[in-house]
Design a protein around this motif. Structure first.
Motif, PDB file in Angstrom:
ATOM      1  N   ALA A   1      -3.611  -8.780 -17.898  1.00 26.02           N
ATOM      2  CA  ALA A   1      -4.645  -9.593 -17.306  1.00 26.02           C
ATOM      3  C   ALA A   1      -4.236  -9.049 -15.660  1.00 26.02           C
ATOM      4  O   ALA A   1      -5.515  -8.615 -14.979  1.00 26.02           O
ATOM      5  CB  ALA A   1      -4.959 -10.991 -17.431  1.00 26.02           C
ATOM      6  N   ARG A   2      -3.347  -9.097 -15.246  1.00 23.39           N
ATOM      7  CA  ARG A   2      -3.307  -8.987 -13.727  1.00 23.39           C
ATOM      8  C   ARG A   2      -3.188  -7.377 -13.436  1.00 23.39           C
ATOM      9  O   ARG A   2      -3.664  -6.922 -12.531  1.00 23.39           O
ATOM     10  CB  ARG A   2      -1.725  -9.610 -13.402  1.00 23.39           C
ATOM     11  N   MET A   3      -2.898  -6.604 -14.470  1.00 23.79           N
ATOM     12  CA  MET A   3      -2.752  -5.139 -14.277  1.00 23.79           C
ATOM     13  C   MET A   3      -4.274  -4.714 -14.422  1.00 23.79           C
ATOM     14  O   MET A   3      -4.725  -4.034 -13.473  1.00 23.79           O
ATOM     15  CB  MET A   3      -1.980  -4.511 -15.261  1.00 23.79           C
ATOM     16  N   ARG A   4      -4.975  -5.313 -15.235  1.00 24.00           N
ATOM     17  CA  ARG A   4      -6.469  -5.151 -15.434  1.00 24.00           C
ATOM     18  C   ARG A   4      -7.052  -5.453 -14.009  1.00 24.00           C
ATOM     19  O   ARG A   4      -8.096  -4.773 -13.799  1.00 24.00           O
ATOM     20  CB  ARG A   4      -6.985  -5.676 -16.632  1.00 24.00           C
ATOM     21  N   ALA A   5      -6.827  -6.579 -13.566  1.00 18.81           N
ATOM     22  CA  ALA A   5      -7.445  -7.084 -12.262  1.00 18.81           C
ATOM     23  C   ALA A   5      -7.168  -6.096 -11.132  1.00 18.81           C
ATOM     24  O   ALA A   5      -8.081  -5.586 -10.341  1.00 18.81           O
ATOM     25  CB  ALA A   5      -7.141  -8.457 -11.788  1.00 18.81           C
ATOM     26  N   LEU A   6      -5.989  -5.719 -11.080  1.00 18.76           N
ATOM     27  CA  LEU A   6      -5.492  -4.488 -10.031  1.00 18.76           C
ATOM     28  C   LEU A   6      -6.474  -3.173 -10.052  1.00 18.76           C
ATOM     29  O   LEU A   6      -6.799  -2.849  -9.223  1.00 18.76           O
ATOM     30  CB  LEU A   6      -4.055  -4.384 -10.007  1.00 18.76           C
ATOM     31  N   LEU A   7      -6.525  -2.788 -11.394  1.00 14.67           N
ATOM     32  CA  LEU A   7      -7.426  -1.627 -11.603  1.00 14.67           C
ATOM     33  C   LEU A   7      -8.673  -1.641 -11.353  1.00 14.67           C
ATOM     34  O   LEU A   7      -9.413  -0.801 -10.717  1.00 14.67           O
ATOM     35  CB  LEU A   7      -7.074  -1.243 -13.261  1.00 14.67           C
ATOM     36  N   THR A   8      -9.392  -2.856 -11.542  1.00 16.90           N
ATOM     37  CA  THR A   8     -10.457  -3.195 -11.443  1.00 16.90           C
ATOM     38  C   THR A   8     -11.026  -3.209  -9.815  1.00 16.90           C
ATOM     39  O   THR A   8     -12.007  -2.625  -9.398  1.00 16.90           O
ATOM     40  CB  THR A   8     -11.058  -4.367 -11.977  1.00 16.90           C
ATOM     41  N   VAL A   9      -9.989  -3.819  -9.147  1.00 15.97           N
ATOM     42  CA  VAL A   9     -10.222  -3.835  -7.628  1.00 15.97           C
ATOM     43  C   VAL A   9     -10.386  -2.453  -6.985  1.00 15.97           C
ATOM     44  O   VAL A   9     -11.039  -1.985  -6.148  1.00 15.97           O
ATOM     45  CB  VAL A   9      -9.194  -4.541  -7.010  1.00 15.97           C
ATOM     46  N   HIS A  10      -9.430  -1.569  -7.658  1.00 16.22           N
ATOM     47  CA  HIS A  10      -9.348  -0.147  -7.109  1.00 16.22           C
ATOM     48  C   HIS A  10     -10.406   0.897  -7.800  1.00 16.22           C
ATOM     49  O   HIS A  10     -10.529   1.979  -7.651  1.00 16.22           O
ATOM     50  CB  HIS A  10      -8.110   0.458  -7.631  1.00 16.22           C
ATOM     51  N   GLY A  11     -11.205   0.499  -8.701  1.00 17.14           N
ATOM     52  CA  GLY A  11     -12.401   1.005  -9.045  1.00 17.14           C
ATOM     53  C   GLY A  11     -12.073   1.756 -10.331  1.00 17.14           C
ATOM     54  O   GLY A  11     -12.968   2.684 -10.748  1.00 17.14           O
ATOM     55  N   VAL A  12     -10.997   1.475 -11.136  1.00 16.01           N
ATOM     56  CA  VAL A  12     -10.918   2.406 -12.394  1.00 16.01           C
ATOM     57  C   VAL A  12     -11.870   1.791 -13.376  1.00 16.01           C
ATOM     58  O   VAL A  12     -11.822   0.598 -13.809  1.00 16.01           O
ATOM     59  CB  VAL A  12      -9.314   1.862 -12.824  1.00 16.01           C
ATOM     60  N   PRO A  13     -12.601   2.522 -14.081  1.00  9.97           N
ATOM     61  CA  PRO A  13     -13.202   2.156 -15.211  1.00  9.97           C
ATOM     62  C   PRO A  13     -12.716   1.282 -16.395  1.00  9.97           C
ATOM     63  O   PRO A  13     -11.608   1.887 -16.586  1.00  9.97           O
ATOM     64  CB  PRO A  13     -14.046   3.133 -15.413  1.00  9.97           C
ATOM     65  N   ARG A  14     -13.338   0.411 -16.861  1.00  8.21           N
ATOM     66  CA  ARG A  14     -12.731  -0.189 -18.161  1.00  8.21           C
ATOM     67  C   ARG A  14     -12.768   0.735 -19.267  1.00  8.21           C
ATOM     68  O   ARG A  14     -13.839   1.834 -19.356  1.00  8.21           O
ATOM     69  CB  ARG A  14     -13.573  -1.164 -18.472  1.00  8.21           C
TER      70      ARG A  14
ATOM     71  N   SER B   1       0.847  -1.295  -0.008  1.00  8.89           N
ATOM     72  CA  SER B   1       0.088  -0.131   0.123  1.00  8.89           C
ATOM     73  C   SER B   1       0.884   1.301   0.107  1.00  8.89           C
ATOM     74  O   SER B   1       0.260   2.443   0.194  1.00  8.89           O
ATOM     75  CB  SER B   1      -0.952   0.215   1.339  1.00  8.89           C
ATOM     76  N   ALA B   2       2.108   1.124   0.060  1.00  6.55           N
ATOM     77  CA  ALA B   2       2.966   2.236   0.000  1.00  6.55           C
ATOM     78  C   ALA B   2       3.163   3.073  -1.091  1.00  6.55           C
ATOM     79  O   ALA B   2       3.567   4.239  -0.791  1.00  6.55           O
ATOM     80  CB  ALA B   2       4.304   2.060   0.375  1.00  6.55           C
ATOM     81  N   ARG B   3       2.625   2.877  -2.321  1.00  2.00           N
ATOM     82  CA  ARG B   3       2.474   3.539  -3.518  1.00  2.00           C
ATOM     83  C   ARG B   3       1.296   3.867  -3.904  1.00  2.00           C
ATOM     84  O   ARG B   3       0.376   2.950  -3.925  1.00  2.00           O
ATOM     85  CB  ARG B   3       3.649   3.158  -4.700  1.00  2.00           C
ATOM     86  N   SER B   4       1.153   4.964  -4.844  1.00  2.00           N
ATOM     87  CA  SER B   4      -0.374   5.156  -5.079  1.00  2.00           C
ATOM     88  C   SER B   4      -0.687   4.332  -6.300  1.00  2.00           C
ATOM     89  O   SER B   4       0.326   3.730  -7.150  1.00  2.00           O
ATOM     90  CB  SER B   4      -0.369   6.657  -5.471  1.00  2.00           C
ATOM     91  N   LEU B   5      -1.774   4.387  -6.856  1.00  2.00           N
ATOM     92  CA  LEU B   5      -2.309   3.512  -8.049  1.00  2.00           C
ATOM     93  C   LEU B   5      -1.432   4.067  -9.301  1.00  2.00           C
ATOM     94  O   LEU B   5      -1.164   3.383 -10.219  1.00  2.00           O
ATOM     95  CB  LEU B   5      -3.612   3.372  -7.900  1.00  2.00           C
ATOM     96  N   PRO B   6      -1.610   5.468  -9.315  1.00  2.00           N
ATOM     97  CA  PRO B   6      -0.981   5.968 -10.576  1.00  2.00           C
ATOM     98  C   PRO B   6       0.356   5.617 -10.683  1.00  2.00           C
ATOM     99  O   PRO B   6       0.947   5.469 -11.812  1.00  2.00           O
ATOM    100  CB  PRO B   6      -1.472   7.517 -10.430  1.00  2.00           C
ATOM    101  N   HIS B   7       1.119   5.643  -9.516  1.00  2.00           N
ATOM    102  CA  HIS B   7       2.661   5.149  -9.569  1.00  2.00           C
ATOM    103  C   HIS B   7       2.724   3.793  -9.913  1.00  2.00           C
ATOM    104  O   HIS B   7       3.593   3.660 -11.090  1.00  2.00           O
ATOM    105  CB  HIS B   7       3.139   5.390  -8.220  1.00  2.00           C
ATOM    106  N   LEU B   8       2.038   2.959  -9.602  1.00  2.00           N
ATOM    107  CA  LEU B   8       2.035   1.279 -10.091  1.00  2.00           C
ATOM    108  C   LEU B   8       1.661   1.390 -11.478  1.00  2.00           C
ATOM    109  O   LEU B   8       2.054   0.458 -12.300  1.00  2.00           O
ATOM    110  CB  LEU B   8       1.108   0.545  -9.108  1.00  2.00           C
ATOM    111  N   ALA B   9       0.629   2.010 -11.777  1.00  2.00           N
ATOM    112  CA  ALA B   9       0.127   1.966 -13.382  1.00  2.00           C
ATOM    113  C   ALA B   9       1.383   2.523 -14.069  1.00  2.00           C
ATOM    114  O   ALA B   9       1.657   1.775 -15.256  1.00  2.00           O
ATOM    115  CB  ALA B   9      -0.921   2.755 -13.643  1.00  2.00           C
TER     116      ALA B   9
END
Length: 385
Positions: free
Chosen positions: A372-385, A344-352
């Protein structure tokens, strides 16, 4: 297909992942010849363990050791139980000692090179005699594992020392009793703020003199020095002042291509956290350098610097989060969790952005799995497809 990658401050943008990986050197290649290259490796957490961020680390030993075999298979050495393995940031001394013992045994089984960190993190604070005893305990564990010791910078020593003399005395004692030459590690405060003023001064010029005095007093017990100050000019200046036979291992995750390539007066070997995600590509680059082709080496490694600078951007000490993300995306582990809850130490935009840069370099053996794994991570965080 495209991914919607989140932007800092809100919003998304489209990114089209690549479909083919870069073709790195195949595993099983011979050891690297012109440079000694050690990758500081991360640990894989056990996601099913009933632990908390302030509890003992729960490690998935099979996945952790498999990753070491991955690095060895490409001809790299492993720098074990260093800050990339979350020493002092989720991995306690008990877990580190077990990691050293297990990795040492695996290294012996396959003939892999291994160096292991010895510090004082079993102490929160202490007197100088207590700090010396803590170092001795860890040094004994590393030597018993058959690994080369890396004497890590100590938070307790930084707090207890009153000046350069305390460093000269303590390190002199440790070097005199070391069975084999060690690597001395100078880790800057950008990696650990508690190490401000190490070697007895916040003035880096004065600290450098003390550091060199320690080496000059015991050159036969110092295999090399690892410099992690993110200052290429300072590293080169120090490198040129080392006694004959003492190596410089760059720990500069911002300037490593130029430092490893070197100049007319010498070069740096490498002990780097960024080599955890870059392992196969870095091995390929050094094999090109082994042929004398410096330009070819730089052509392979220079494009990786933007990724490294992103992973290690301030607060630099949280670079491990991006490293583990990339290990998950590359298929080296089955989850994106970390000991101490550090995922949890980095933001989602940083990881993306880390994903985008690594994908652009072709670092993922299976780009479709990474997507596929990155898409799953984005989905968990509520990023729209």
């Amino acid at each position: 297909m495209t991914l919607r990658l989140p932007l800092p401050g809100g919003g998304t943008r489209a990114y089209r992942p690549r479909t083919e990986p870069l073709a790195p050197a195949a595993p099983g290649a011979a050891a690297l010849a012109s440079r000694t290259v050690l990758a500081a490796a991360h640990v894989v957490a056990d996601p099913y363990a009933g632990t908390t961020p302030d509890g003992p680390a729960a490690v998935d030993w099979d996945a952790t050791l498999a990753f070491r075999h991955h690095l060895w298979s490409h001809g790299l050495g492993v720098a074990e139980a260093m800050d990339t393995a979350q020493r002092g940031m989720g991995l306690d001394w008990g877990g580190a000692a077990e990691l050293i013992r297990r990795s040492g045994a695996e290294a012996r089984a396959v003939g892999g090179r291994i160096a292991c960190g010895a510090g004082t993190d079993q102490l929160a604070a202490g007197t100088l005699p207590e700090i010396r005893a803590a170092y001795e305990e860890q040094l004994a564990v590393v030597e018993a594992a058959g690994a080369q010791p890396v004497l890590m910078a100590s938070r307790a020593l930084a707090a207890a020392a009153t000046g350069p003399e305390d460093y000269l005395d303590l390190y002199g004692h440790l070097l005199r009793q070391a069975a084999e030459p060690v690597v001395l590690h100078w880790l800057g405060p950008m990696f650990d703020p508690a190490l401000e003023g190490y070697w007895g001064s916040a003035d880096l010029d004065a600290a450098t003199e003390t550091f060199l005095d320690v080496i000059a007093a015991h050159p036969d017990k110092v295999d090399g020095v690892k410099i992690s100050l993110l200052d290429a000019g300072r590293e080169v200046a120090l490198r040129r002042r080392l006694p004959d036979g003492v190596r410089c291992y760059t720990g500069d995750d911002f300037h490593y291509p130029e430092l490893i390539a070197g100049d007319e007066q010498g070069f740096s070997h490498a002990l780097l956290g960024v080599l955890d995600p870059l392992g196969p590509l870095a091995a390929r680059a050094v094999r090109v350098l082994d042929t004398g082709d410096t330009a070819g080496f730089r052509a392979l490694l220079d494009p990786t610097v933007p990724l490294a600078r992103h992973l290690f951007e301030p607060p630099t000490r949280y670079y491990k989060t991006g490293v583990v993300l990339l290990a998950w995306l590359a298929g080296h582990q089955e989850h994106f969790t970390m000991v101490g809850g550090l995922h949890s130490a980095r933001s989602l935009p940083h990881l993306a952005r880390a994903y985008e840069l690594a994908d652009g370099l072709g670092l993922f053996p299976d780009p479709a799995r990474a997507e596929a794994r990155m898409r799953a991570l984005l989905t968990v965080h509520g990023v729209p497809r």
